[in-house]
Design an enzyme around this catalytic site. Structure first.
Site, PDB file in Angstrom:
ATOM      1  N   GLU A 138     -18.668   4.758  -1.045  1.00  0.00           N
ATOM      2  CA  GLU A 138     -17.889   4.122  -2.105  1.00  0.00           C
ATOM      3  C   GLU A 138     -18.614   4.140  -3.439  1.00  0.00           C
ATOM      4  O   GLU A 138     -17.992   4.246  -4.513  1.00  0.00           O
ATOM      5  CB  GLU A 138     -17.561   2.672  -1.719  1.00  0.00           C
ATOM      6  CG  GLU A 138     -16.710   2.533  -0.461  1.00  0.00           C
ATOM      7  CD  GLU A 138     -17.491   2.705   0.835  1.00  0.00           C
ATOM      8  OE1 GLU A 138     -18.747   2.687   0.793  1.00  0.00           O
ATOM      9  OE2 GLU A 138     -16.864   2.874   1.893  1.00  0.00           O
TER      10      GLU A 138
ATOM     11  N   PHE B   3     -14.440  -2.943   0.890  1.00  0.00           N
ATOM     12  CA  PHE B   3     -15.449  -1.895   0.685  1.00  0.00           C
ATOM     13  C   PHE B   3     -15.589  -1.505  -0.785  1.00  0.00           C
ATOM     14  O   PHE B   3     -16.604  -0.931  -1.169  1.00  0.00           O
ATOM     15  CB  PHE B   3     -15.142  -0.678   1.553  1.00  0.00           C
ATOM     16  CG  PHE B   3     -15.055  -1.006   3.021  1.00  0.00           C
ATOM     17  CD1 PHE B   3     -15.945  -1.886   3.615  1.00  0.00           C
ATOM     18  CD2 PHE B   3     -14.054  -0.456   3.811  1.00  0.00           C
ATOM     19  CE1 PHE B   3     -15.851  -2.212   4.957  1.00  0.00           C
ATOM     20  CE2 PHE B   3     -13.957  -0.773   5.165  1.00  0.00           C
ATOM     21  CZ  PHE B   3     -14.850  -1.654   5.739  1.00  0.00           C
TER      22      PHE B   3
ATOM     23  N   ARG C  95       0.836  -1.220   0.000  1.00  0.00           N
ATOM     24  CA  ARG C  95       0.000   0.000   0.000  1.00  0.00           C
ATOM     25  C   ARG C  95       0.860   1.255   0.000  1.00  0.00           C
ATOM     26  O   ARG C  95       0.472   2.293  -0.524  1.00  0.00           O
ATOM     27  CB  ARG C  95      -0.981  -0.002   1.165  1.00  0.00           C
ATOM     28  CG  ARG C  95      -0.350  -0.094   2.531  1.00  0.00           C
ATOM     29  CD  ARG C  95      -1.425  -0.014   3.615  1.00  0.00           C
ATOM     30  NE  ARG C  95      -0.903  -0.344   4.933  1.00  0.00           N
ATOM     31  CZ  ARG C  95      -1.330   0.206   6.060  1.00  0.00           C
ATOM     32  NH1 ARG C  95      -2.278   1.121   6.041  1.00  0.00           N
ATOM     33  NH2 ARG C  95      -0.830  -0.153   7.217  1.00  0.00           N
TER      34      ARG C  95
ATOM     35  N   HIS D 113      -5.670  -3.639   2.021  1.00  0.00           N
ATOM     36  CA  HIS D 113      -6.090  -4.544   3.094  1.00  0.00           C
ATOM     37  C   HIS D 113      -6.791  -5.784   2.553  1.00  0.00           C
ATOM     38  O   HIS D 113      -7.771  -6.257   3.119  1.00  0.00           O
ATOM     39  CB  HIS D 113      -7.004  -3.827   4.091  1.00  0.00           C
ATOM     40  CG  HIS D 113      -6.324  -2.732   4.857  1.00  0.00           C
ATOM     41  ND1 HIS D 113      -5.658  -1.699   4.258  1.00  0.00           N
ATOM     42  CD2 HIS D 113      -6.201  -2.520   6.184  1.00  0.00           C
ATOM     43  CE1 HIS D 113      -5.167  -0.890   5.188  1.00  0.00           C
ATOM     44  NE2 HIS D 113      -5.466  -1.360   6.363  1.00  0.00           N
TER      45      HIS D 113
END
Lengths: 312, 275
Positions: free
Chosen positions: A55, A80, A8, A105
């Site tokens: 989102e 998400f 990330r 993640h």
């Protein structure tokens, strides 16, 4: 111990390095601190849009920007992004708008946040969308390099990154990293281990264990799941005759599924799939989760023995 | 284009005829919502939209996003009147390979800027277009047409919140308040209570009009064009199926085609002589 870094962070650094292109814009859904788009936001606030915890709106705002000549990078947790799957399908993939979605993640390696945060299906669902390129890089450098190639893609993409640190493998090897091309990290003729993401380094460990027992394994980092590097897989079949796939993802529909789909249509080789066996995770440290899910180097090694035993 | 009120009414009447013909030929489609929106879209395109029909991808064009994309016959009829497509193209509605896909689609039809078909998506897309215009320091606007049933989708309110937060004044919405959705009247499906108050509470500038009174439509469009410090919404009270008596206020004609007899009656009511 070799250098460790989180993929990330490679994504966050890539956004900064892309910022010279004035068309690059960033969208966030209140997780920029986690996905690492926050660095871009700090430096380029006018080109960063907070979408709040929303989102679905983020994906389609990105589509509108892409349709107007911008190159939007949107990120949130992998899990998400899935809330906006239909937006990705109907609003991004269908009109082929180059929105670049990053889900951080991903996988059970995410750890102590528990099963609600451990996406094990993201790669599978995005792989089913026409036009969408699907990636899951293994280290900081490859994440950085792959992300930097996205503005040239002119089609939408999904990239999974990981929360926790993994070994950095590609320092000085940046030129080998190309979207759609698997990277051979180690050459052997007994079995080929094709891995993605956090299980690439586990596969390297497994190959070392196998070597100690006189078994020579090829290890491939298949950072791009779609389009799949089918030429490379064909050569692995003729070179090794047995394949293992390894991924921190459900065994249904991910890297193992992609390789299996290719093999049954083309050239046969026994295939053993290491992945999450169609179950949800729980809270635990990253290394504990790889053990609980039976996807660490030990299980990859066992799968290699099984694959070799199945050679005709 | 400077059209008089009566010329605009004639523009919309011709579009109504085409809407009914398209749905009749295809024996499928959505006449009700096309007829309720048509006075609004006609006036918008004929008098406000900065577009070039011979250059549909002109970068600095205003964008029109038909979020209620099933009401595509209305948009296709207007695009044909404007010259983006031909009247012959209208025969391709719902036909394999046709420009006029069942739901408006930017990949298939010149002049269409959004691939619709899934409700609740257009406002976010328009927000992105409006933000892009702002980044470009362009004067272009994004107009979004929403259905009233459509605002039951939660993501519409994500977009409404974001547009107000970012003060996106070049985002302008027309809500086709025709009170009917797929299965039944909105009131029966999901009561929405005070719609203007909801948008105001989300930080929008709101005006209500009669969406079939062309003078009110023009003043409503004036309101949208004049509001640039925050997003604005024109809530147009309309009649589903407006202009064809048996379709008016009738949930059965949300998504149904007229039969031969009904078609003939509709043409007669719309003042169209069919050979």
């Amino acid at each position: 111990m070799s250098e460790m870094a989180a993929t990330r962070d490679g994504y966050g650094q890539a956004l900064l390095e892309l910022a010279d292109n004035p068309k690059v814009v960033v969208l966030e859904a209140d997780l920029g601190k986690s996905t690492k788009s926050l660095h871009f936001k700090k430096k380029y606030p006018a080109r960063t849009f907070s979408c709040g915890i929303g989102e679905q709106n983020m994906l389609l705002t990105g589509a509108g920007l892409a349709a107007s000549g911008y190159i939007p990078f949107a990120s949130t947790f992998a899990i998400f992004t899935e809330r906006a799957f239909e937006q990705m399908r109907n609003g991004v993939a269908r009109p082929n708008l180059a929105v670049h979605l990053c889900g951080s993640h991903g996988g059970t390696h995410t750890g102590t946040d528990g099963s609600s945060a451990q996406s094990i299906e993201d790669l599978a669902i995005y792989r089913t969308l026409p036009n969408v390129v699907v990636m899951h890089p293994s280290d900081y450098v490859s994440t950085l390099e792959l992300t930097k190639q996205l503005p040239e893609l002119n089609k939408p993409s999904y990239m999974r990154t990981a929360r926790n640190k993994t070994p950095v493998m590609y320092r000085g090897r940046e030129s080998e990293i190309v979207i759609g091309k698997g990277i051979t990290l180690r050459q052997g003729t007994d079995v080929a281990i094709i891995a993605c993401g956090v299980l690439v380094s586990e596969s390297m460990k497994a190959a070392e264990e196998l070597a100690a027992k006189g078994i020579n394994a090829t290890v491939v980092d298949m950072h791009t799941l779609k389009p799949l590097d089918s030429d490379l897989i064909n050569s692995l079949v003729s070179q090794c005759g047995a394949i293992v796939t390894a991924e921190d993802h459900n065994v249904i529909g991910g890297l193992g599924g992609a390789v299996a789909e290719h093999l049954v249509k083309n050239t046969f080789a026994p295939l053993e799939m290491v992945g999450v066996e169609d179950r949800f995770g729980e809270s635990g440290q990253s290394d504990e989760m790889l053990e609980v899910m039976k996807i660490n180097s030990k299980y990859i090694e066992q799968a290699a023995h099984r694959a070799i035993a199945r050679k005709s | 284009m400077a059209l008089s009120i009566s010329e605009l009414e004639e523009f919309a009447r011709k579009c109504r005829v085409e809407i009914v013909k398209m749905v009749y030929r295809a024996q499928a489609g959505h006449p009700g919502g096309s007829l309720s929106e048509i006075d609004l879209i006609s006036a918008l395109y004929a008098t406000r939209m900065r577009v070039r029909p011979d250059q549909p991808k002109w970068e600095d064009r205003d964008r029109f996003i038909l979020s209620k994309g099933h009401a595509s016959p209305g948009m296709y009829a207007v695009l044909a009147e404007m010259g983006f497509i031909t009247h012959e193209d209208l025969h391709s509605y719902r036909v394999l390979g046709g420009k006029c896909q069942g739901h408006v689609d930017m990949k298939w039809c010149p002049g269409v800027d959004f691939s619709a078909g899934s409700l609740g998506m257009g406002l976010s897309f328009g927000l992105g277009c409006a933000m892009a215009a702002r980044l470009d320091n362009s004067e272009r606007r994004a107009f979004v047409m929403l259905g009233d049933g459509e605002i039951q989708e939660g993501s519409v309110w994500e977009a409404a919140m974001a547009a107000a937060h970012h003060e996106v004044g070049n985002l302008k919405v027309i809500l086709d308040r025709n009170r009917i959705q797929n299965d039944d009247f909105c009131e029966a499906q999901m009561r929405m209570f005070d719609i203007p108050a909801k948008w105001r509470a989300f930080g929008w500038e709101v005006k209500e009009i009669d969406g079939h009174n062309m003078e009110e439509v023009m003043s409503g469009l004036d309101f949208l064009e004049a509001t640039n410090d925050k997003p604005s919404i024109l809530i147009a009270h309309t009649i589903k199926g407006a202009g064809v008596s048996f379709m008016e206020d009738n949930p059965a004609f949300h998504g149904a085609a007229p039969n031969d007899e009904q078609f003939a009656q509709a043409m007669a009511e719309l003042g169209e002589v069919v050979a």
